[in-house]
Design an enzyme around this catalytic site. Structure first.
Site, PDB file in Angstrom:
ATOM      1  N   VAL A  64       0.809  -1.216   0.000  1.00 38.69           N
ATOM      2  CA  VAL A  64       0.000   0.000   0.000  1.00 38.69           C
ATOM      3  C   VAL A  64       0.845   1.270   0.000  1.00 38.69           C
ATOM      4  CG1 VAL A  64      -2.000  -1.083   1.076  1.00 38.69           C
ATOM      5  CG2 VAL A  64      -0.256  -0.037   2.515  1.00 38.69           C
ATOM      6  N   ASN A  96      -6.977  -1.535   6.070  1.00 38.43           N
ATOM      7  CA  ASN A  96      -6.445  -1.930   7.371  1.00 38.43           C
ATOM      8  C   ASN A  96      -4.922  -1.933   7.445  1.00 38.43           C
ATOM      9  OD1 ASN A  96      -6.407  -3.698  10.017  1.00 38.43           O
ATOM     10  ND2 ASN A  96      -5.265  -4.880   8.483  1.00 38.43           N
ATOM     11  N   TYR A 159       2.314   9.083  13.394  1.00 38.33           N
ATOM     12  CA  TYR A 159       1.323   8.034  13.130  1.00 38.33           C
ATOM     13  C   TYR A 159      -0.094   8.544  13.395  1.00 38.33           C
ATOM     14  CZ  TYR A 159      -1.327   3.732  14.123  1.00 38.33           C
ATOM     15  OH  TYR A 159      -2.280   2.745  14.167  1.00 38.33           O
TER      16      TYR A 159
END
Length: 254
Positions: A64, A96, A159
């Site tokens: 991804v 995910n 993050y």
């Protein structure tokens, strides 16, 4: 002509939260495509379990973070859907896949920041964009965020910021795709015991007890706490839920 069975695509579906989500989605009676980055056998094992449940499953390789590969991936996905299911569409996109690069702000390196950006935001944005022509009307998009977008634990600024962006992106998806009957929602786990967080749990003595003390339900989470919520959002019972952030943290830092 009988209606085809609905199909989910789960990125990072070979382990951890993605694996549990894939299994729980299959339990709801849906077929599942597992996207994995490097560990094909783990993905094949999940697919075999799903097949043993009487549902169809397949695996596809996907990084991804490699946005340039998405056109090729979508072409491969389209071919897979035709070959295995005889359709050109799938119904549920579960974004995910994730990585962990913890660092305090003064020590954050640009390369690590870019890795997080590509996996957790840019990759999700453009994979979703590329997948939209294959996503059936009245489908579902489920993006993974984190409790860290609400509460603060030092070391996760980059993050959590990417996940905050995902939460905004999800609301825009809900608005722009509503005319197609597509819902878009965020599931935001609290801290979960997986290989993603193993280093954090193992490297700090007493960490799990400390975490348990900060959670209303008194324990750290496990993948089985999350997958069922993702699976629920794929069902007809969730058809009127969109643009929502559902935190699944056991009541962390209330």
């Amino acid at each position: 002509m009988a209606a085809r069975n609905k199909i989910a695509l789960v990125t990072g579906g070979s382990r951890g939260l993605g694996k549990d989500a894939a299994l729980r989605i299959a339990e709801k009676g849906f077929d599942v495509i597992i996207a994995y980055r490097g560990k094909r056998q783990e993905a094949e094992d999940v697919a075999a379990t799903i097949s043993g449940m009487g549902r169809q499953s397949a695996v596809v390789q996907l990084d991804v973070a490699d946005i340039a590969s998405f056109d090729g991936f979508i072409a491969q996905l389209s071919q897979l859907l035709q070959d295995k299911w005889g359709t050109g569409q799938f119904d549920f996109l579960v974004n995910n896949a994730g990585i962990n690069r913890p660092s305090l702000i003064p020590q954050t390196e640009e390369a690590a920041f870019d890795e997080l950006l590509n996996v957790h935001f840019k990759g999700v944005y453009f994979l979703t964009q590329k997948a939209l022509p294959l996503l059936a009307d009245n489908g579902r998009i489920i993006n993974l965020s984190t409790g860290l977008a609400r509460f603060v634990t030092p070391g996760f600024a980059a993050y959590a910021a990417m996940k905050g962006a995902i939460e905004v992106f999800t609301r825009y998806l809900a608005k722009e795709l509503g005319s197609r009957g597509i819902t878009a929602n965020v599931v935001a786990p609290g801290i979960i015991k997986t290989d993603f967080t193993r280093e954090t749990f193992d490297s700090h003595e007493g960490f799990e007890d400390m975490i348990a003390g900060a959670i209303a339900l008194g324990r750290a989470g496990v993948p089985e706490d999350i997958g069922g919520v993702i699976a629920f959002l794929c069902t007809e019972d969730a058809r009127w839920i969109t643009a929502q952030r559902i935190e699944v943290s056991g009541g962390m830092l209330l």
